[in-house]
Scaffold this motif. Structure first.
Motif, PDB file in Angstrom:
ATOM      1  N   LEU A  40       1.055  -3.610  16.131  1.00  0.00           N
ATOM      2  CA  LEU A  40       1.945  -4.632  15.577  1.00  0.00           C
ATOM      3  C   LEU A  40       1.684  -4.821  14.092  1.00  0.00           C
ATOM      4  CD1 LEU A  40       4.089  -6.825  16.197  1.00  0.00           C
ATOM      5  CD2 LEU A  40       2.207  -8.399  16.666  1.00  0.00           C
ATOM      6  N   ALA A  41       0.420  -4.727  13.682  1.00  0.00           N
ATOM      7  CA  ALA A  41       0.061  -4.949  12.284  1.00  0.00           C
ATOM      8  C   ALA A  41       0.535  -3.822  11.368  1.00  0.00           C
ATOM      9  CB  ALA A  41      -1.455  -5.106  12.153  1.00  0.00           C
ATOM     10  N   ILE A  42       0.678  -2.604  11.898  1.00  0.00           N
ATOM     11  CA  ILE A  42       1.021  -1.463  11.035  1.00  0.00           C
ATOM     12  C   ILE A  42       2.412  -0.903  11.288  1.00  0.00           C
ATOM     13  CG2 ILE A  42      -1.397  -0.768  10.808  1.00  0.00           C
ATOM     14  CD1 ILE A  42      -0.908   1.377  12.899  1.00  0.00           C
ATOM     15  N   SER A  43       3.116  -1.446  12.276  1.00  0.00           N
ATOM     16  CA  SER A  43       4.417  -0.898  12.633  1.00  0.00           C
ATOM     17  C   SER A  43       5.481  -1.285  11.618  1.00  0.00           C
ATOM     18  CB  SER A  43       4.833  -1.393  14.027  1.00  0.00           C
ATOM     19  OG  SER A  43       6.160  -0.996  14.316  1.00  0.00           O
ATOM     20  N   GLY A  44       6.302  -0.318  11.282  1.00  0.00           N
ATOM     21  CA  GLY A  44       7.426  -0.601  10.398  1.00  0.00           C
ATOM     22  C   GLY A  44       8.524  -1.392  11.073  1.00  0.00           C
ATOM     23  N   ASP A  45       8.464  -1.493  12.408  1.00  0.00           N
ATOM     24  CA  ASP A  45       9.469  -2.256  13.149  1.00  0.00           C
ATOM     25  C   ASP A  45       9.131  -3.739  13.241  1.00  0.00           C
ATOM     26  OD1 ASP A  45      10.898   0.074  13.638  1.00  0.00           O
ATOM     27  OD2 ASP A  45       9.778   0.499  15.478  1.00  0.00           O
ATOM     28  N   SER A  46       7.907  -4.132  12.852  1.00  0.00           N
ATOM     29  CA  SER A  46       7.501  -5.535  12.923  1.00  0.00           C
ATOM     30  C   SER A  46       8.070  -6.297  11.733  1.00  0.00           C
ATOM     31  CB  SER A  46       5.973  -5.650  12.921  1.00  0.00           C
ATOM     32  OG  SER A  46       5.394  -4.902  13.963  1.00  0.00           O
ATOM     33  N   ASP A  47       8.451  -7.571  11.969  1.00  0.00           N
ATOM     34  CA  ASP A  47       8.870  -8.382  10.834  1.00  0.00           C
ATOM     35  C   ASP A  47       7.632  -8.912  10.112  1.00  0.00           C
ATOM     36  OD1 ASP A  47       8.013 -10.915  12.040  1.00  0.00           O
ATOM     37  OD2 ASP A  47       9.748 -10.695  13.347  1.00  0.00           O
ATOM     38  N   ALA A  48       7.835  -9.445   8.919  1.00  0.00           N
ATOM     39  CA  ALA A  48       6.712  -9.860   8.076  1.00  0.00           C
ATOM     40  C   ALA A  48       5.868 -10.938   8.743  1.00  0.00           C
ATOM     41  CB  ALA A  48       7.235 -10.359   6.729  1.00  0.00           C
ATOM     42  N   ALA A  49       6.507 -11.883   9.439  1.00  0.00           N
ATOM     43  CA  ALA A  49       5.766 -12.976  10.072  1.00  0.00           C
ATOM     44  C   ALA A  49       4.883 -12.455  11.205  1.00  0.00           C
ATOM     45  CB  ALA A  49       6.740 -14.026  10.603  1.00  0.00           C
ATOM     46  N   ALA A  50       5.433 -11.555  12.028  1.00  0.00           N
ATOM     47  CA  ALA A  50       4.657 -10.989  13.136  1.00  0.00           C
ATOM     48  C   ALA A  50       3.491 -10.167  12.614  1.00  0.00           C
ATOM     49  CB  ALA A  50       5.559 -10.150  14.031  1.00  0.00           C
ATOM     50  N   ARG A  51       3.732  -9.411  11.540  1.00  0.00           N
ATOM     51  CA  ARG A  51       2.669  -8.583  10.967  1.00  0.00           C
ATOM     52  C   ARG A  51       1.556  -9.461  10.391  1.00  0.00           C
ATOM     53  NH1 ARG A  51       5.564  -6.091   7.697  1.00  0.00           N
ATOM     54  NH2 ARG A  51       6.179  -4.489   9.188  1.00  0.00           N
ATOM     55  N   ALA A  52       1.930 -10.516   9.687  1.00  0.00           N
ATOM     56  CA  ALA A  52       0.930 -11.418   9.109  1.00  0.00           C
ATOM     57  C   ALA A  52       0.112 -12.095  10.194  1.00  0.00           C
ATOM     58  CB  ALA A  52       1.617 -12.464   8.226  1.00  0.00           C
ATOM     59  N   ARG A  53       0.773 -12.492  11.280  1.00  0.00           N
ATOM     60  CA  ARG A  53       0.054 -13.133  12.390  1.00  0.00           C
ATOM     61  C   ARG A  53      -0.923 -12.156  13.039  1.00  0.00           C
ATOM     62  NH1 ARG A  53       4.119 -14.844  14.819  1.00  0.00           N
ATOM     63  NH2 ARG A  53       4.415 -13.251  16.416  1.00  0.00           N
ATOM     64  N   ALA A  54      -0.489 -10.904  13.224  1.00  0.00           N
ATOM     65  CA  ALA A  54      -1.367  -9.898  13.829  1.00  0.00           C
ATOM     66  C   ALA A  54      -2.585  -9.639  12.946  1.00  0.00           C
ATOM     67  CB  ALA A  54      -0.585  -8.610  14.059  1.00  0.00           C
ATOM     68  N   LEU A  55      -2.374  -9.522  11.653  1.00  0.00           N
ATOM     69  CA  LEU A  55      -3.497  -9.291  10.744  1.00  0.00           C
ATOM     70  C   LEU A  55      -4.457 -10.465  10.747  1.00  0.00           C
ATOM     71  CD1 LEU A  55      -1.621  -7.635   7.750  1.00  0.00           C
ATOM     72  CD2 LEU A  55      -3.249  -6.533   9.282  1.00  0.00           C
ATOM     73  N   ARG A  56      -3.907 -11.674  10.821  1.00  0.00           N
ATOM     74  CA  ARG A  56      -4.765 -12.859  10.852  1.00  0.00           C
ATOM     75  C   ARG A  56      -5.599 -12.882  12.128  1.00  0.00           C
ATOM     76  NH1 ARG A  56      -1.092 -16.336   9.728  1.00  0.00           N
ATOM     77  NH2 ARG A  56      -0.595 -16.970  11.848  1.00  0.00           N
ATOM     78  N   LEU A  57      -4.992 -12.535  13.248  1.00  0.00           N
ATOM     79  CA  LEU A  57      -5.719 -12.509  14.516  1.00  0.00           C
ATOM     80  C   LEU A  57      -6.774 -11.402  14.524  1.00  0.00           C
ATOM     81  CD1 LEU A  57      -2.801 -13.118  17.045  1.00  0.00           C
ATOM     82  CD2 LEU A  57      -4.584 -14.728  16.351  1.00  0.00           C
ATOM     83  N   LEU A  58      -6.539 -10.356  13.758  1.00  0.00           N
ATOM     84  CA  LEU A  58      -7.530  -9.282  13.657  1.00  0.00           C
ATOM     85  C   LEU A  58      -8.676  -9.641  12.719  1.00  0.00           C
ATOM     86  CD1 LEU A  58      -5.108  -6.221  13.492  1.00  0.00           C
ATOM     87  CD2 LEU A  58      -6.761  -6.684  15.308  1.00  0.00           C
ATOM     88  N   GLY A  59      -8.513 -10.734  11.969  1.00  0.00           N
ATOM     89  CA  GLY A  59      -9.597 -11.183  11.106  1.00  0.00           C
ATOM     90  C   GLY A  59      -9.420 -10.896   9.635  1.00  0.00           C
ATOM     91  N   PHE A  60      -8.209 -10.504   9.212  1.00  0.00           N
ATOM     92  CA  PHE A  60      -7.972 -10.198   7.801  1.00  0.00           C
ATOM     93  C   PHE A  60      -7.219 -11.350   7.145  1.00  0.00           C
ATOM     94  CE2 PHE A  60      -8.295  -6.053   9.896  1.00  0.00           C
ATOM     95  CZ  PHE A  60      -9.307  -5.491   9.135  1.00  0.00           C
ATOM     96  N   ALA A  61      -7.790 -11.871   6.085  1.00  0.00           N
ATOM     97  CA  ALA A  61      -7.178 -13.001   5.385  1.00  0.00           C
ATOM     98  C   ALA A  61      -5.917 -12.548   4.651  1.00  0.00           C
ATOM     99  CB  ALA A  61      -8.170 -13.605   4.396  1.00  0.00           C
ATOM    100  N   THR A  62      -4.965 -13.457   4.529  1.00  0.00           N
ATOM    101  CA  THR A  62      -3.713 -13.161   3.840  1.00  0.00           C
ATOM    102  C   THR A  62      -3.973 -12.844   2.373  1.00  0.00           C
ATOM    103  OG1 THR A  62      -2.544 -14.665   5.323  1.00  0.00           O
ATOM    104  CG2 THR A  62      -1.427 -14.054   3.290  1.00  0.00           C
ATOM    105  N   GLY A  63      -3.346 -11.802   1.872  1.00  0.00           N
ATOM    106  CA  GLY A  63      -3.474 -11.454   0.465  1.00  0.00           C
ATOM    107  C   GLY A  63      -4.642 -10.553   0.130  1.00  0.00           C
ATOM    108  N   VAL A  64      -5.529 -10.291   1.095  1.00  0.00           N
ATOM    109  CA  VAL A  64      -6.677  -9.417   0.841  1.00  0.00           C
ATOM    110  C   VAL A  64      -6.231  -7.959   0.955  1.00  0.00           C
ATOM    111  CG1 VAL A  64      -8.944  -8.688   1.678  1.00  0.00           C
ATOM    112  CG2 VAL A  64      -8.338 -11.113   1.642  1.00  0.00           C
ATOM    113  N   PRO A  65      -6.561  -7.102  -0.017  1.00  0.00           N
ATOM    114  CA  PRO A  65      -6.177  -5.688   0.065  1.00  0.00           C
ATOM    115  C   PRO A  65      -6.692  -5.050   1.353  1.00  0.00           C
ATOM    116  CG  PRO A  65      -7.025  -6.208  -2.119  1.00  0.00           C
ATOM    117  CD  PRO A  65      -7.286  -7.411  -1.262  1.00  0.00           C
ATOM    118  N   LEU A  66      -5.876  -4.184   1.942  1.00  0.00           N
ATOM    119  CA  LEU A  66      -6.227  -3.583   3.226  1.00  0.00           C
ATOM    120  C   LEU A  66      -5.977  -2.085   3.159  1.00  0.00           C
ATOM    121  CD1 LEU A  66      -7.079  -4.350   6.160  1.00  0.00           C
ATOM    122  CD2 LEU A  66      -4.661  -4.371   6.727  1.00  0.00           C
TER     123      LEU A  66
END
Length: 344
Positions: free
Chosen positions: A138-164
């Protein structure tokens, strides 16, 4: 808040207690406590063991009322509540009372769950290496919308705005070992997707990778674009060049967009396939294309330059390419790369 509590306390002692619980957790959140401190404080307030567990985060956080880490959680909790973030259940909190539930246990657990969700949103979950493949996808899929991707990254432990960085790997080495080596000191998550391993990390140390690992590193800012770049870079990885950064490919990355049938039908690419039937010839051609020099190729192959010259002369005749000219070297390099991509 204190004035409101004082007025409400005159109405109902239970309401007064509930307000005090709310104030207790408000104070903890103002102090920006982490999950262990939150569980420890809750156990002290409840005067019984309290725990926090996040889905996919390994061992639970579990404290006794005296402030010490408790042993394994009891088989059944006296009361429990889900931790919810963005309408998704991400874990649970619980109390372990030996007797009947206290009058304020429900309020306490509700506030503990809210506080735990806020901590996860701020800091991310406790560090683990392996993650839920569905969440990583979900975090890397091009089919995910921005909100879903941000939520997935947050649940994985990556803060918003941090380079990945997104890394695609293929190896027999366990994925958790690869990810721990790639990013030893910062948050990192990994999961298998089909026959490729995906590593999400805030930084990568490719010099620490175990032998036998082939990796492609995406360099785009957005995770979905970086994943596409990582997969492309992985296709260019070879035994001699096991780690490839997408931004290091330059114009060669365009070869990955050539349709497979068109590449197979090219005369130069087809000729490379015939040369590949002799491993020594293929190794010689690869060394020459990689170094661009007969002598440097000889050094890499640990052969005398005259031996390499004779081999290249025969290979050039088989390919129909004058390898010693700049144009011939470029032509052979492109054909060899396109052939490798077919094999990938």
């Amino acid at each position: 808040m204190e004035a409101l509590a004082a007025r409400l306390s005159q109405l109902d002692s239970h309401v007064e207690g509930a307000i005090r619980v709310v104030m207790f957790y408000d104070t903890l959140m103002r102090r920006r406590v982490d999950l262990p401190a939150l569980a420890r404080a809750s156990a002290g307030l409840a005067e019984c063991p309290a725990g926090i567990r996040l889905h996919g985060a390994g061992r639970p956080i579990h404290f006794s009322p005296d402030g010490t880490a408790a042993s394994a959680p009891a088989p059944t909790a006296s009361s429990t509540a889900p931790i919810t973030l963005d309408e998704e259940e991400i874990g649970a909190v619980w109390l372990e009372r030996t007797g009947p539930a206290g009058p304020l246990d429900e309020v306490l657990l509700d506030r503990l769950a809210i506080a735990a969700a806020a901590v996860v949103e701020r800091y991310g979950p406790a560090r683990t290496t392996m993650a839920d493949p569905a969440l990583v996808e979900l975090a890397i899929s091009g089919d995910s919308d921005a909100a879903a991707r941000a939520r997935a990254l947050r649940l994985l432990g990556f803060a918003t705005g941090v380079p990945l960085r997104v890394v695609a790997v293929r190896s027999s080495v366990p994925l958790d070992r690869i990810s721990a080596a790639l990013c030893p000191d910062r948050p990192v998550k990994a999961a298998p997707l089909g026959d490729v391993g995906v590593v999400l990390a805030s930084a990568v140390a490719v010099d620490r990778l175990p032998a036998g690992v082939r990796a492609g590193i995406g360099t785009a800012d957005s995770p979905e674009r970086s994943w596409g770049e990582a997969r492309t870079a992985l296709r260019f990885a070879t035994e001699r060049r096991p780690v490839v950064r997408y931004d290091g490919l330059g114009a060669l990355a365009l070869l990955a967009q050539v349709p497979q049938d068109a590449a197979r039908g090219n005369a130069d690419v087809a000729a490379i396939g015939l040369v590949a039937g002799a491993p020594e010839d293929l190794e010689t051609l690869e060394a020459y294309c990689a170094t661009g020099s007969l002598r440097r190729a000889a050094d890499r192959l640990h052969l005398h330059h005259s031996s390499v010259a004779r081999r290249l002369d025969l290979i050039g005749k088989a390919l129909g390419i004058e390898l010693t000219t700049p144009a011939g070297l470029i032509r052979a390099t492109l054909a060899l790369t396109a052939w490798r991509l077919l094999d990938s």
